[in-house]
Write a protein that holds these residues in place. Structure first.
Motif, short mmCIF file in Angstrom:
data_model
loop_
_atom_site.label_atom_id
_atom_site.label_comp_id
_atom_site.label_asym_id
_atom_site.label_seq_id
_atom_site.Cartn_x
_atom_site.Cartn_y
_atom_site.Cartn_z
N ILE A 149 0.86 -1.18 0.00
CA ILE A 149 0.00 0.00 0.00
C ILE A 149 0.90 1.23 0.00
N THR A 150 0.81 2.02 -1.05
CA THR A 150 1.65 3.20 -1.20
C THR A 150 0.79 4.46 -1.15
N GLU A 151 1.11 5.31 -0.20
CA GLU A 151 0.46 6.62 -0.12
C GLU A 151 1.20 7.58 -1.05
N ARG A 152 0.47 8.27 -1.88
CA ARG A 152 1.11 9.17 -2.83
C ARG A 152 1.74 10.36 -2.10
N ASP A 153 2.84 10.86 -2.66
CA ASP A 153 3.48 12.04 -2.09
C ASP A 153 2.50 13.21 -2.11
N ARG A 154 2.61 14.05 -1.11
CA ARG A 154 1.74 15.22 -1.02
C ARG A 154 2.54 16.50 -1.22
N PRO A 155 1.90 17.55 -1.75
CA PRO A 155 2.62 18.81 -1.96
C PRO A 155 3.17 19.35 -0.64
N GLY A 156 4.24 20.09 -0.74
CA GLY A 156 4.84 20.69 0.45
C GLY A 156 4.00 21.83 1.00
N LYS A 157 4.46 22.41 2.09
CA LYS A 157 3.73 23.46 2.78
C LYS A 157 3.98 24.81 2.10
N LEU A 158 2.88 25.55 1.97
CA LEU A 158 3.00 26.91 1.43
C LEU A 158 3.70 27.82 2.43
N ASP A 159 4.60 28.66 1.94
CA ASP A 159 5.26 29.65 2.78
C ASP A 159 4.37 30.90 2.82
N SER A 160 3.43 30.91 3.78
CA SER A 160 2.45 31.99 3.84
C SER A 160 3.10 33.35 4.06
N ALA A 161 4.13 33.37 4.90
CA ALA A 161 4.80 34.64 5.18
C ALA A 161 5.42 35.22 3.90
N LYS A 162 6.05 34.37 3.11
CA LYS A 162 6.67 34.84 1.87
C LYS A 162 5.61 35.29 0.87
#
Length: 311
Positions: A149-162
């Motif tokens: 069972i492979t969980e797909r990679d998820r997008p990284g975290k948005l840099d809200s401050a930037k």
């Protein structure tokens, strides 16, 4: 992502241990429950957990021996008592459709939901936007499969401050960037996703094997997995008996885990000759080869942590 061991015994239930079934609780936003094997009494074990039968969306059967399947008809029938119209997918070796439909037809059982039965072969047996499940044949007395069972990679975290610093208005543009797309602002500036989104979060891999002797497909399914669930019906020194019955020992399970480079080995499917007080010794046997080994017991729960973000 949590694993619950609903039954950890082989062949027949004992006072201490039920026959085989493993539940995989998927994280939100999916939040669904998957079941791997359903030995007799599986639904009774579920009642002793916080897991909900109404959340059950898929069952994966490794092989058709009774200690892995005889709980299916009752469990399928009980699911009809819950107010859910969600279909239930049942995957298993050829013969699983006949086994289930015969039991339901002869007993006059009526399901209030759609049951989708898929008889599997090697390869990808299930795939959606979040997960992929692959199957491969193992080495047992009858056709027995293991599942990766492979969980797909998820997008990284948005840099809200930037993003605020760059003057990107919150709303739909954030979603585009999160999904990996670049955006153009009203003033003509191009904001590249690679500049404001962190590294992707690597998906988890869990490998759950049916009954098996050590074999090449074990390594194929388990390579680099975060968790490997491997049967250990017999103890060290019982390799000949294990081979004769199509099973593995603690040392063999540990050797497979080491060769596959997994994060953790969880042993299950113990012979009825072993009592709960024997589990520490079985663990020590495996840990002499692969230190990150544990012997599961009924209702043992394991959380599979989210890997660190890849660089």
């Amino acid at each position: 992502m949590d694993l619950w061991f609903l039954g950890t015994g082989a062949g027949r239930p004992t006072k201490e241990r039920n026959v085989t079934s493993i539940a995989l609780k998927l994280p939100e936003p999916c939040g669904e429950l998957w079941l791997f094997d359903a030995g007799e009494g599986t639904q009774h074990r579920l009642l002793h957990t916080p897991l909900k039968l109404s959340k059950l969306s898929a069952i994966f059967i490794t092989h058709l021996h009774g200690d892995h399947t005889f709980g299916l008809p009752g469990l399928l029938s009980s699911r009809s008592y819950f107010e859910t119209e969600q279909p239930l997918k049942l995957f298993g070796p050829p013969g699983i459709r006949k086994m289930v439909t015969t039991a339901l037809d002869i007993s006059g059982s009526r399901l209030e939901y759609e049951l989708i039965v898929e008889e599997i072969s090697e390869g990808t047996v299930y795939e959606d936007g979040l997960y992929k499940v692959e199957a491969a044949l193992l080495d047992h007395r009858i056709d027995s499969y293991g599942y990766r069972i492979t969980e797909r990679d998820r997008p990284g975290k948005l840099d809200s401050a930037k993003l605020r610093e760059l003057g990107v208005p919150s709303g739909p543009l954030y979603g585009v960037l999160k999904g990996g797309g670049d955006v153009t602002l009203d003033d003509g500036r191009v904001i590249r996703a690679s500049d404001v989104v962190g590294p992707p979060v690597k998906g988890r891999v869990v490998t759950i094997l049916g009954d098996t002797r050590p074999c090449g497909n074990t390594l194929k399914l388990a390579a680099g997995a975060d968790v490997l669930v491997h049967e250990a019906t017999f103890a060290a020194g019982q390799e000949e008996k294990a081979f004769d019955y199509g099973h593995s020992t603690t040392l063999q399970a540990a050797a497979e885990a080491k060769k596959a480079g997994v994060g953790r080995l969880v042993m299950t499917h113990f012979s009825s000759r072993f009592r709960l007080e024997d589990l520490p010794e079985l663990e020590r046997e495996a840990q002499s080869v692969f230190p990150e080994s544990v012997a599961a017991y009924d209702l043992y729960q394991l959380s599979v942590p989210q890997p660190a973000r890849s660089e």
